[in-house]
Each structure stands twice: as structure tokens, then as C-alpha cells.
Design an enzyme around this catalytic site. Sequence first.
Site, short mmCIF file in Angstrom:
data_model
loop_
_atom_site.label_atom_id
_atom_site.label_comp_id
_atom_site.label_asym_id
_atom_site.label_seq_id
_atom_site.Cartn_x
_atom_site.Cartn_y
_atom_site.Cartn_z
CG HIS A 39 41.87 42.75 39.08
ND1 HIS A 39 41.40 42.05 37.84
CD2 HIS A 39 41.42 41.69 39.98
CE1 HIS A 39 41.03 40.86 38.21
NE2 HIS A 39 41.01 40.75 39.44
CB SER A 187 34.10 39.41 36.02
OG SER A 187 34.56 38.28 36.11
#
Length: 285
Positions: A39, A187
Site C-alpha cells: 500500500h 497482503s
Amino acid sequence: MIAPIERTLAGLRAQTAIWHKAEETIGVVPTMGALHQGHLSLARAARAACDRVIVTIFVNPRQFNNPDDLASYPRTEQDDARKLESTGVDLIYVPSPDQIYPDGFATTVTVAGLTDMLCGASRPGHFDGVATVVPKLFLQTSADFAFFGEKDYQQLQVVRRMAADLDIPIEVIGCPTIREEDGLAMSSRNLLLSDRSRIKAPVLAEVMQDMRAQLQAGAGMAQIVEDARTLILAAGFTRIDYLELRDGNDLSLLDRSSPGARLFAAAWLAGVRLIDNIAVSGPSG
Ligand code: PAF
């Protein structure tokens, strides 16, 4: 400095109106929180390309087809805000559920075709949830650019199709998957792995790399898929939802490598569903 957190659509619009008036471009990074380096790499890509950057954090109930999965999804807002500090984002939008789904909300966006296979087949309704919330985030933030990871490659293609079909004036940019040193694709779900499972998890990426080498050497999927499945299951994965070669553009099924081919996998390890995908052949072969 920790970026300000905005929880209301009115507050968000007041801020973006000022940016638009100053003719500044806005980039959005939609997330469900539990932020990791993947991210942060999206936030940095947005920072490099846009005058203003908004990261959204919203655990979207409509894209979970399993209530236990929704309940166990990690929620780490304060940590997330701290992690974003180094990326220099301008605003973190954490809408309360009624800002996204007000009383009486009755619309579902369905992207046909691209959602029939892979995660669409194993998680019924998941992509309707994604394709419904993402245009809301696009329109609420009025962003010019949106940044998505290739880790969720099918999602990226679904979002591109949806934005084009709905004439949303936004450019969707795909960014490379970020991996741990041992190859495991980053993840938020990796946080759910026990130490024992975490050691086994990179086998999925290892087997896929091996498959890529064999496909590039001219092998067909039929020749290599059974061995690959056996290796993944022998490592401790309990179920494989899919292990398939597909075209990276329209996601049609392939039986051997061709320009644009990608390998896709989803498999369960101790109750955690991991997904990954890698390019087997560049767009021109
Ligand atoms: O990839 C995700 O985190 C989610 O699917 C997204 C795009 C934020 C929509 O809820």
C-alpha cells in the site's frame, strides 16, 4: 506529520473543492487498511504523480462473501495513519459506513464477463461489492488518478472496465506487486498467518516461478499443473481455488504461454486464503 483523517463526505468535498480551485491534481489510493509496504508503494506512486494524495480506508462489507472473513479482517487505523506519515499523503479518508451506504442505498454495480472466473468464481458477489464501492470512492474523492496493486490483478481489470464503462473521468494506474524477501506477495491477510504457516506461505510464489520457467520453455499447462498442485498441497496448503494461465487483458483461459500471459493462483493455508499472480510473457512476447 500524520495526515489529517476525514470521516465525512461533506468534509472531504470541502477539502477537494479547495484543491480543484487551485487546479491541483488529486490521486486516490483505495484501501481497506491494515497497510503494508505494498500500500505504501501505491501511496508513493500517487505522491510522485499527483499534487494531492488521498488514501481511503474502508473495510467494505459488501465485498465479503463470508461473515467470518469480514469479522476477522484486520483493523489497524492508528498504525495505518502512522505508516502513511513517511509517504507524505495529504488526507486519509475513513468514511463511516453511512457515508458510503446511507439508509435506502439500493445500487449494485456488476461488471460482467471479467468477474465470472478466478476470484469471481470462488467468491460469489465479491466483485459486485468492489465494483459498487470503488466508483463511490472515485466520485466522492473526485480524483484524477487512482492507484491499484497488480497483486489483485483481476480487481485491477474489473476496476478499469467499470471506470471506462461508467465514463468516470479518472485514470486507473496499476502498480507492481511488492513481495517479502522470501517472495511472498504482501497482503493484509498475511497478518492472519501463524508463524508456522508464514514459513510455508512462500511455496505458492516459488511453485509459480517454477511454472513460469517451464511455460517459457514451451511446456503446456496440462503438462505442469498437476505437479504444481501436488507441491503446493504437500507444503501444507489445504485447498487450491485456482491455478490457471490467463490472458492479462481479457483474462481468457490459455493452455500455453502467449504474449500477455499471466499465471494466477489462489490457495488456502490454515484457514487463510492467499492469492498471487505473475506475468509469464510480456505484452509483445
Ligand atoms: O483492494 C482492496 O483493498 C479493496 O478491494 C478496495 C479496492 C479498497 C475496495 O474496497
